[in-house]
Design a protein around this motif. Structure first.
Motif, short mmCIF file in Angstrom:
data_model
loop_
_atom_site.label_atom_id
_atom_site.label_comp_id
_atom_site.label_asym_id
_atom_site.label_seq_id
_atom_site.Cartn_x
_atom_site.Cartn_y
_atom_site.Cartn_z
N PHE A 281 0.84 -1.21 -0.04
CA PHE A 281 -0.01 -0.05 0.01
C PHE A 281 0.94 1.25 0.08
CE2 PHE A 281 -2.32 -3.49 2.07
CZ PHE A 281 -3.44 -3.21 1.48
N ARG A 282 0.27 2.18 -0.49
CA ARG A 282 1.20 3.50 -0.41
C ARG A 282 0.25 4.56 0.80
NH1 ARG A 282 3.60 5.95 -5.75
NH2 ARG A 282 5.05 4.53 -4.67
N LEU A 283 0.91 4.83 1.60
CA LEU A 283 0.08 5.89 2.73
C LEU A 283 0.51 7.20 2.32
CD1 LEU A 283 0.71 2.88 4.02
CD2 LEU A 283 -0.70 3.92 5.71
N THR A 284 -0.30 8.11 2.38
CA THR A 284 -0.09 9.61 2.45
C THR A 284 -0.36 10.00 3.45
OG1 THR A 284 -0.60 9.36 -0.12
CG2 THR A 284 -0.24 11.70 0.86
N VAL A 285 0.69 10.77 4.29
CA VAL A 285 0.34 11.33 5.51
C VAL A 285 0.54 12.94 5.56
CG1 VAL A 285 0.62 9.45 6.90
CG2 VAL A 285 2.46 10.83 6.35
N ALA A 286 0.07 13.74 6.31
CA ALA A 286 0.05 15.12 6.29
C ALA A 286 -0.41 15.65 7.69
CB ALA A 286 -0.67 16.00 4.99
N ALA A 287 0.00 17.12 7.89
CA ALA A 287 -0.69 17.77 8.94
C ALA A 287 -1.36 19.09 8.33
CB ALA A 287 0.42 18.15 9.98
N PRO A 288 -2.71 19.33 9.04
CA PRO A 288 -3.29 20.48 8.32
C PRO A 288 -2.76 21.94 8.43
CG PRO A 288 -4.35 19.92 10.38
CD PRO A 288 -2.94 18.77 10.28
N ASP A 289 -1.72 22.01 9.20
CA ASP A 289 -1.01 23.34 9.58
C ASP A 289 0.46 23.67 9.22
OD1 ASP A 289 -0.30 21.52 11.55
OD2 ASP A 289 -0.82 22.74 13.26
N ARG A 290 0.97 22.42 8.89
CA ARG A 290 2.46 22.61 8.64
C ARG A 290 2.90 21.30 7.77
NH1 ARG A 290 4.53 18.91 12.80
NH2 ARG A 290 2.45 18.21 13.73
N THR A 291 4.16 21.51 7.22
CA THR A 291 4.66 20.27 6.51
C THR A 291 5.40 19.21 7.58
OG1 THR A 291 5.31 21.77 4.84
CG2 THR A 291 6.42 19.56 4.61
N LEU A 292 5.08 18.03 7.39
CA LEU A 292 5.73 17.09 8.56
C LEU A 292 7.34 16.98 8.06
CD1 LEU A 292 2.86 14.37 8.53
CD2 LEU A 292 3.33 16.03 10.30
N SER A 293 8.03 16.81 9.24
CA SER A 293 9.56 16.85 9.12
C SER A 293 9.66 15.23 8.89
CB SER A 293 10.07 17.10 10.31
OG SER A 293 9.94 16.12 11.40
#
Ligand SMILES: [Zn+2]
Lengths: 776, 340
Positions: free
Chosen positions: A740-752
């Motif tokens: 699987f390919r998982l895409t993750v993110a935060a609403p208010d910034r770029t994840l390090s």
């Protein structure tokens, strides 16, 4: 119903219209005329001839005959008729005449040239007697008396079910007179009816079932063949000439629409003719030599011994007219239409009489029939005498209804202006009484022959006026109405969208019957008892209403697999589900199937794709399988948390090749449709993605893995996408790896990258805790 | 001394550029001459050791050589790229006459197609499209339509009766009743649908076929309005001006009642077997709504008038496509259905 043009002409004056034109006029103004055919055309050439000499020839029955034909001179013909003898007068058919589509020529028979022929009544279409040549009177060369070429107009029976009067020539002649402006002749002379006491008594038990029964007794009767003109007339309209008495009753029926019957008076027992319901178990041997078992729903005419006729349908054989009949009783009655219709359909016996009575005949007509019959019997049965007056039992005749007709209202209904004078003229010509009731309104009296059922309200008069002025005289006109969009029909639009999607995906639409057989139902695991059942099915394989589209779709698959290697079909149709009470539930379904003889096409996945086209985000839930489903390839289709259908392959034991089937409940799908869509802002900070390959048992569901990964990746998960699966070395037997390919993110910034790494580690750890391994 | 070396280097490098047989060989030559540790780089390091006036002269020469070589490399590289592109284009030739991959587009049933046209036409005229059950009550199929209990139309032989006492609708007319029950006047509706008659099946008879019912109820509705809509419909369906005629026809739920014939399209009215030599083909039964029907649906016939029609959709489809056997329509036979 057949009508003789000559007969109609005889009942009118100044009719100057060809039979074909008359047929067209009747069609456009009264009732559909299905055809106009020449009848007895050959009779223009046939003439009376005297046999001068008869000489045997050959070894058979044929004789060489010399005839004096008058018109055509002396002729030699060959004749095989047993009654051919010198001195007799018969009918001569000259060469060149067409008889029954065959041209009569000069033929050489047994060495003799036959110049034309002598003909039988059957050959000439005058009666059905083919036993010998016609026996005539008259001078050689004269036309056959009363047998002129005619035309037969065929009127569609269904078009006159509401018009009892049109089941006789006089009724149609009245229409013809009204249409063409010709005058109508009255064929009935009521003054001929005798006065005085009737020698027979009539008793009616139920005046609803028999509102009127009139009878006339006659004596000094000689039964024999009717004159040619009468036989020919009956033959032309399809009635079989029998003898002079019976022929007269049939003639009156065909002329006045009044069925009649003649009893042999000497064979009647007891003082009275009784009209009563049959007693259960009574029997009647009818004129058609069939025996009918009667019950109290049947109305009979009875004498002291029992039934002598099935009222309005058929007479009894034992009391019928025969060669030795000397005294007769003529019956002319009126019976309740629905009772006659029921009796006739119960006994599967439709007769010329029952067909007329079931249209609701006019009670006024009974004595008219007797008067006309008496006049005719005096012509065709010399010496006949009335034995007393007319017996006439029944209830009082109904008062002719009268209708108030506002002319302005009539014009509004037609959409055309019609002058009151024209309305009056039209209605009067059709036999209605018309007078001015008040300014702008007419008082219209309905004639008895239209009042039994047909005309009772002013709307009925709109038809009378409309058809006579002619509907082509009414100009089309757009209505002045409020312009507004119609109320929507969401179900239609939805079904249409489903159809379009399926066709675009390569499926061809089939229509199947709503019926299935018990065998079909059982094959697909359904109990026939759960179906709505047809009481009078068209066949044993069509006894139930379908609860599933599958049985017929299965038939489609089998049939089409004879011609195609692979194909896609679908149907939108209703399942019909029995309810404890009231109407069954009709549930629209869409069933699609993909067939592949080689089993190559991945039908299941293609159907899953179709389901996803129809329902974005729908899911497949395997779990159980039904007897006709492939146990390892079946699942329910779930959308928005609700089961909407099934996706499965048919069990391999059912057919050769592979067939995948998708069954969707369109009613549930429609209820799950959403409109209120809302925009969400597009995320401003970039997301990160990483791939994970989970090792699991071969039968572990990908959806299950995906769901678990998603749970562990929340709340940062943006999306999870299936990439591929793999089994084989180096994985152990019975295991697979699903990526699987998982895409993750935060609403208010770029994840390090450290944060992403931590999420990934969290997921792996979580899955390992649940017993899964990873290919890293 | 350096000048000679430079000229020699240039000559050799140009030789290798010309002689390169692949992009790789060319790149190797480039690195050797122009790379960071290449020959020219080596010389430029030597440059610093020269006296200033000589340094300037040799420096200029060095730049000229460098530029010359770079241009040559670039030109040769382009040649290779062009060659590679040419080969790719050559290799990518595709036979566009090959069929597109399956599946091909499917086919709508012919009845669906004509039905949709009729629905669209009437929707554009302000008619709503209604639906009714295929299993009906005796009331809706007969009583409410002014068909009396002893009317021949109720004969067992025409109607499929169900063991629960209901029946399969014999016409779409019950939807008139359901429409009037649901919407108050004024109303305009059509109702296409499947109907059933207990008839033996042959090339022109089916026990299952399709009709379109239509109805308009308003304050003023006349025969002239009915004719207007019927003409409009027939012309739209056949996409041309078709002659029609109205003649008396008997249906218990209308008064007056008509049969609407259209001129036979095969013979243009001259007469042929398809029209039984009459030149006309029966198409629509219609009329003004019988006041009893309005009354039974709770509408006052003194205030409201209406027309109704019933169109033989199956027959229309057969005429439109020239289908000579009605049985194909429900056969599911793809050899037939693929034609539409
Ligand atoms: Zn034609």
């Amino acid at each position: 119903m057949k009508f003789s043009f000559n007969w109609i002409r005889q009942l009118t004056e100044n009719l100057h219209v060809s039979p074909q034109d008359l047929g067209r006029l009747i069609t456009t103004k009264t009732a559909e005329c299905e055809g106009v055919d020449a009848y007895g055309e050959h009779l223009a050439h046939v003439c009376v001839a005297r046999v001068l000499a008869v000489e045997p020839i050959g070894s058979g029955r044929n004789k060489k005959v010399l005839v004096e034909t008058g018109r055509y001179g002396l002729k030699t013909v060959v004749c095989g008729a047993p009654n051919c003898r010198p001195g007799m007068v018969s009918a001569y058919v000259p060469p060149g005449t067409r008889l029954d589509g065959r041209e009569i020529g000069v033929a050489v028979i047994d060495g003799v040239a036959s110049e034309g022929m002598l003909a039988s009544g059957a050959e000439l279409g005058i009666n059905r007697d083919a036993s010998g040549i016609l026996e005539l009177d008259g001078e050689p060369g004269a036309p056959l008396p009363g047998c002129e070429p005619d035309h037969v107009l065929e009127i569609d029976n269904k078009a006159i079910t509401h018009r009892p009067d049109l089941w006789g020539h006089h009724g149609l002649a009245r229409e013809v007179a009204a249409i063409t402006g010709a005058a109508l002749r009255e064929p009935v002379r009521l003054d001929l009816l005798p006065e005085g006491a009737a020698p027979v008594r009539v008793e009616i038990e139920d005046l609803e079932l028999c509102p009127r029964y009139s009878a006339l007794a006659l004596e000094n009767v000689t039964v024999g063949p009717s004159p040619l003109w009468l036989q020919y007339r009956l033959q032309a309209v399809g009635l079989n000439p029998i003898n002079n008495v019976v022929d007269v009753t049939n003639y009156v029926m065909a002329e006045l629409a009044q069925p009649m019957h003649a009893f042999d008076w000497d064979l009647l027992r007891g003082p009275a003719i009784c009209v009563r319901p049959a007693r259960d178990g009574e029997r009647l041997l009818a004129l058609n030599e069939q025996e009918y078992r009667l019950d109290q729903r049947d109305l009979v005419i009875a004498d002291a011994r029992g039934p002598i006729a099935l009222a309005g349908v058929i007479g009894g054989l034992d009391t019928g007219i025969h060669e030795g009949t000397r005294r007769i009783v003529l019956e002319s009655a009126c019976f309740q239409a629905s009772s006659i219709r029921k009796t006739s359909s119960r006994h599967k016996l439709r007769t010329d009489a029952s067909m007329r009575f079931e249209k609701a005949q006019d009670p006024v007509n009974t004595v008219r029939g007797l008067a006309r019959a008496l006049e005719l019997l005096r012509q065709v049965c010399p010496g006949i005498r009335v034995a007393g007056g007319v017996a006439d039992a029944g209830r009082p005749l109904p008062v002719p209804p009268s209708i108030l007709l506002p002319v302005e209202w009539l014009c509004r209904k037609l959409g055309r202006a019609v002058e009151p004078a024209e309305v009056t003229r039209i209605l009067k010509r059709l036999g209605f009484g018309v007078e001015e009731a008040e300014p702008g309104a007419l008082r219209v009296t309905v004639p008895s022959w239209r009042a039994t059922r047909d005309v009772s309200i002013k709307d009925d008069l709109v038809e009378e006026v409309g058809r006579m002025i002619g509907y082509d005289a009414i100009a089309p006109q757009a209505p002045a109405v409020v312009v507004a969009p119609p109320p929507p029909s969401p179900e239609r639009l939805f079904h249409r969208a489903v159809r379009r999607t399926m066709v675009e995906l390569g499926f061809t639409e089939v229509y199947n019957y709503s019926f299935v057989g018990e065998e079909q139902a059982r094959r697909f695991g359904m109990d026939p008892a759960d179906h709505v059942r047809v009481a009078n099915p068209i066949g044993t394989d069509r006894t139930l209403l379908r609860r599933s589209l599958l049985p017929e779709i299965f038939e489609n698959i089998l049939e089409n697999s004879k011609h195609y290697e692979h194909f896609r079909i679908f149907e939108i149709g209703r399942e019909i589900h029995k309810q404890p009470a009231g109407l069954p539930r009709e549930i629209p379904h869409m069933m699609a199937a993909i067939y592949s003889r080689q089993g190559v096409e991945d039908g299941l996945m293609e159907l899953k794709r179709a389901a996803e086209h129809l329902m974005e985000g729908c899911e497949l839930c395997p779990g159980f399988s039904r007897s006709y489903e492939h146990p390892a390839r079946a699942g329910s289709v779930v959308w928005r948390g609700t089961v909407v259908g099934r996706l499965f392959e048919l069990h391999p034991s059912l057919l050769e090749g592979r067939a995948a089937v998708l069954d969707l409940d369109l009613q549930v799908m429609l209820a799950l449709q959403e409109d209120g869509k809302r925009y969400r802002p597009i995320r401003r900070f970039p997301a990160s993605a990483f791939d994970l390959s989970v090792i699991a048992d071969r039968r572990e569901l990908a959806a299950n893995l995906s769901r678990q990964l998603a749970d562990l990746a929340a709340p940062e998960l943006e999306a999870i996408t299936y990439l591929r699966q793999y089994s084989g070395p180096p994985l152990p037997e019975g295991k697979k790896s699903v990526s699987f390919r998982l895409t993750v993110a935060a609403p208010d910034r770029t994840l390090s990258s450290e944060e992403v790494g931590a999420i990934r580690a969290r997921i792996i750890e979580g899955m390992r805790a649940r017993g899964y391994d990873f290919r890293l | 001394m350096l000048e000679a070396t430079l000229e020699d280097l240039q000559a050799r490098a140009l030789e290798r550029i010309r002689g390169a047989r692949s992009m790789e060989e060319l790149e190797a030559a480039r690195v050797e001459a122009l790379g960071r540790k290449g020959a020219l780089g080596h010389i430029s390091k030597e440059l610093g050791k020269l006296p200033p006036e000589e340094r300037a002269r040799v420096g200029r020469l060095l730049n000229a050589v460098k530029q010359c070589l770079e241009e040559s490399f670039e030109a040769r590289r382009k040649e290779f790229e062009e060659e590679a592109l040419r080969r790719r284009l050559e290799a990518e030739w595709l036979d566009l006459t090959l069929p597109a991959p399956e599946p091909k587009r499917g086919h709508f049933h012919p009845v669906t197609q004509v039905q949709a046209e009729i629905e669209d036409l009437f929707t554009s005229l302000g008619f709503t499209v209604l639906d009714g059950p295929e299993v009906e009550t005796e009331y809706h199929n007969f009583d409410a339509l002014n068909i009396p209990p002893d009317h021949p139309a109720r004969d067992v032989q025409d109607t499929f009766w169900l063991t629960d006492g209901n029946l399969l609708r014999t016409h779409t007319s019950p939807v008139q009743i359901r429409g009037m029950e649901r919407f108050k006047p004024p109303l305009r509706m059509i109702a296409p649908g499947r109907v059933f008659r207990n008839e033996e099946v042959d090339a022109s008879h089916e026990h299952t076929f399709y009709q379109v019912e239509g109805m308009m109820v308003d304050r003023e509705v006349s025969v002239a309005h009915l004719i207007y809509f019927m003409k409009l419909m027939v012309n739209a369906i056949f996409r041309r001006e078709v002659a029609v005629r109205l003649r008396p026809g008997y249906f218990p739920f209308v008064e007056p009642g008509f049969e609407l014939d259209m001129q036979c399209l095969l013979c243009e009215g001259a007469g042929c077997p398809a029209c039984k030599h009459s030149g006309w083909v029966e198409m629509i039964g219609c009329g003004l709504v019988h006041p009893n029907v309005l009354r039974m649906s709770g509408i006052d016939p003194e205030e409201w008038m209406g027309f109704a029609f019933g169109l033989g959709l199956t027959r229309l489809v057969m005429m439109r496509f020239g289908i000579d056997d009605i049985r194909y329509l429900q056969s599911g036979d793809l050899r037939f259905l693929h034609q539409f």
